[in-house]
Design a protein around this motif. Structure first.
Motif, PDB file in Angstrom:
ATOM      1  N   THR A  15     -44.548  -3.600 -77.326  1.00 59.87           N
ATOM      2  CA  THR A  15     -44.094  -2.833 -78.507  1.00 59.87           C
ATOM      3  C   THR A  15     -43.362  -3.761 -79.480  1.00 59.87           C
ATOM      4  OG1 THR A  15     -43.916  -0.923 -77.045  1.00 59.87           O
ATOM      5  CG2 THR A  15     -42.916  -0.708 -79.212  1.00 59.87           C
ATOM      6  N   SER A  55     -43.234   2.636 -76.245  1.00 62.22           N
ATOM      7  CA  SER A  55     -44.380   2.649 -75.334  1.00 62.22           C
ATOM      8  C   SER A  55     -44.241   3.848 -74.398  1.00 62.22           C
ATOM      9  CB  SER A  55     -44.425   1.348 -74.533  1.00 62.22           C
ATOM     10  OG  SER A  55     -43.156   1.053 -73.993  1.00 62.22           O
ATOM     11  N   GLY A  60     -46.265   9.754 -69.339  1.00 63.68           N
ATOM     12  CA  GLY A  60     -45.942  10.212 -70.685  1.00 63.68           C
ATOM     13  C   GLY A  60     -44.481  10.158 -71.063  1.00 63.68           C
ATOM     14  N   GLY A  89     -49.864   2.715 -75.640  1.00 64.03           N
ATOM     15  CA  GLY A  89     -50.308   3.379 -74.435  1.00 64.03           C
ATOM     16  C   GLY A  89     -51.524   2.671 -73.884  1.00 64.03           C
ATOM     17  N   TYR A  94     -54.428   5.817 -68.341  1.00 66.86           N
ATOM     18  CA  TYR A  94     -53.667   7.061 -68.541  1.00 66.86           C
ATOM     19  C   TYR A  94     -54.342   7.969 -69.575  1.00 66.86           C
ATOM     20  CZ  TYR A  94     -50.244   4.266 -66.056  1.00 66.86           C
ATOM     21  OH  TYR A  94     -49.627   3.473 -65.125  1.00 66.86           O
ATOM     22  N   PHE A  98     -52.205   9.913 -72.733  1.00 64.32           N
ATOM     23  CA  PHE A  98     -52.322   8.732 -73.592  1.00 64.32           C
ATOM     24  C   PHE A  98     -51.306   8.769 -74.746  1.00 64.32           C
ATOM     25  CE2 PHE A  98     -54.800   6.491 -77.098  1.00 64.32           C
ATOM     26  CZ  PHE A  98     -54.294   5.251 -76.741  1.00 64.32           C
ATOM     27  N   ALA A  99     -50.501   7.719 -74.799  1.00 66.36           N
ATOM     28  CA  ALA A  99     -49.489   7.564 -75.869  1.00 66.36           C
ATOM     29  C   ALA A  99     -48.578   8.792 -75.976  1.00 66.36           C
ATOM     30  CB  ALA A  99     -50.169   7.268 -77.210  1.00 66.36           C
TER      31      ALA A  99
HETATM   32  C1  LIG Z   1     -46.127   2.440 -64.533  1.00 70.33           C
HETATM   33  C2  LIG Z   1     -46.775   2.585 -65.883  1.00 70.33           C
HETATM   34  C3  LIG Z   1     -46.883   3.855 -66.458  1.00 70.33           C
HETATM   35  C4  LIG Z   1     -47.506   4.024 -67.699  1.00 70.33           C
HETATM   36  N1  LIG Z   1     -47.672   5.295 -68.213  1.00 70.33           N
HETATM   37  C5  LIG Z   1     -48.405   5.463 -69.343  1.00 70.33           C
HETATM   38  C6  LIG Z   1     -48.723   6.779 -69.833  1.00 70.33           C
HETATM   39  O1  LIG Z   1     -48.346   7.806 -69.285  1.00 70.33           O
HETATM   40  N2  LIG Z   1     -49.475   6.867 -70.970  1.00 70.33           N
HETATM   41  C7  LIG Z   1     -49.952   5.764 -71.618  1.00 70.33           C
HETATM   42  O2  LIG Z   1     -50.645   5.912 -72.617  1.00 70.33           O
HETATM   43  N3  LIG Z   1     -49.657   4.510 -71.183  1.00 70.33           N
HETATM   44  C8  LIG Z   1     -48.911   4.328 -70.072  1.00 70.33           C
HETATM   45  N4  LIG Z   1     -48.633   3.060 -69.619  1.00 70.33           N
HETATM   46  C9  LIG Z   1     -49.085   1.881 -70.420  1.00 70.33           C
HETATM   47  C10 LIG Z   1     -47.965   1.279 -71.279  1.00 70.33           C
HETATM   48  O3  LIG Z   1     -47.468   2.215 -72.212  1.00 70.33           O
HETATM   49  C11 LIG Z   1     -48.520   0.070 -72.024  1.00 70.33           C
HETATM   50  O4  LIG Z   1     -48.800  -0.960 -71.104  1.00 70.33           O
HETATM   51  C12 LIG Z   1     -47.612  -0.462 -73.127  1.00 70.33           C
HETATM   52  O5  LIG Z   1     -48.332  -1.371 -73.912  1.00 70.33           O
HETATM   53  C13 LIG Z   1     -46.340  -1.133 -72.622  1.00 70.33           C
HETATM   54  O6  LIG Z   1     -45.554  -1.490 -73.724  1.00 70.33           O
HETATM   55  P1  LIG Z   1     -44.151  -2.250 -73.597  1.00 70.33           P
HETATM   56  O7  LIG Z   1     -44.414  -3.554 -72.946  1.00 70.33           O
HETATM   57  O8  LIG Z   1     -43.682  -2.447 -75.001  1.00 70.33           O
HETATM   58  O9  LIG Z   1     -43.191  -1.377 -72.837  1.00 70.33           O
HETATM   59  C14 LIG Z   1     -48.002   2.881 -68.388  1.00 70.33           C
HETATM   60  C15 LIG Z   1     -47.870   1.608 -67.817  1.00 70.33           C
HETATM   61  C16 LIG Z   1     -47.287   1.457 -66.571  1.00 70.33           C
HETATM   62  C17 LIG Z   1     -47.223   0.068 -65.974  1.00 70.33           C
END
Ligand SMILES: Cc1cc2nc3c(=O)[nH]c(=O)nc-3n(C[C@H](O)[C@H](O)[C@H](O)COP(=O)(O)O)c2cc1C
Length: 167
Positions: A15, A55, A60, A89, A94, A98-99
């Motif tokens: 992010t 993120s 969710g 997301g 997911y 999603f997002a």
């Molecule tokens: C344990 C876990 C749970 C996640 N849950 C979701 C989700 O519910 N929906 C989604 O769209 N992405 C989900 N993601 C994907 C993250 O949102 C995505 O990798 C994002 O780019 C991370 O951004 P950040 O590094 O800035 O926190 C999940 C990832 C992980 C590892």
């Protein structure tokens, strides 16, 4: 256009990466970027054009820092502010949430009529997102996990849109 304050929360840095791309696209001097972990909610009020980024985690949930920060943000007096939201997301892992953090962020805002930056859901593949409203996403959606090659183009298009919607 007035200066933009961009406030993001990140766990693995994606992010933040998108925050920097947005800043670059607007022009370095047009945007101040902050990690919400290091600021006070009142700092947001220094800006009339505001971008929030989160993120999605858990199923969710908003990114951890947002989970705490949001309660203070919603109490701020946002009169006269224009707000745009973006969310990261992963549509492949997911597709049923999603997002969703972007959807939660939108949901928590009291000033929905001051939110701009909705985009088309075309080009994304998922079956449920709480960030979708009336056939559009309530803000920019980026998938750095499954569609990183589309990020630059998506940011560029969104920034062009915000240049018209911000004041
Ligand atoms: C344990 C876990 C749970 C996640 N849950 C979701 C989700 O519910 N929906 C989604 O769209 N992405 C989900 N993601 C994907 C993250 O949102 C995505 O990798 C994002 O780019 C991370 O951004 P950040 O590094 O800035 O926190 C999940 C990832 C992980 C590892």
């Amino acid at each position: 256009m007035k200066k933009i304050g961009l406030f993001y929360g990140t766990t693995t840095g994606k992010t933040k990466k998108v925050a920097e791309l947005i800043k670059k696209e607007f022009g370095e001097k047009s945007v101040d970027v902050f990690d919400i972990k290091h600021i006070k909610p009142e700092d947001i009020l220094n800006y009339d054009n505001i971008i929030f980024g989160t993120s999605a985690w858990g199923i969710g949930d908003m990114q951890d820092d947002w989970e705490i920060f949001i309660d203070k943000v919603v109490d701020l007096d946002m009169k006269g502010k224009i707000i745009a939201l973006y969310g990261l997301g992963d549509q492949k892992e997911y597709p049923g949430s999603f997002a969703d953090a972007l959807g939660t962020l939108y949901c928590r805002m009291h000033v929905k009529d001051q939110i701009v930056g909705a985009i088309s859901t075309n080009g994304y593949n998922y079956y449920f997102s709480s960030a979708e409203l009336d056939g559009k996403f309530v803000g920019l959606v980026i998938d750095e996990d499954f569609q990183p090659e589309k990020t630059a183009e998506r940011v560029k298009k969104w920034v062009t849109q915000l240049q018209k919607e911000f004041k």
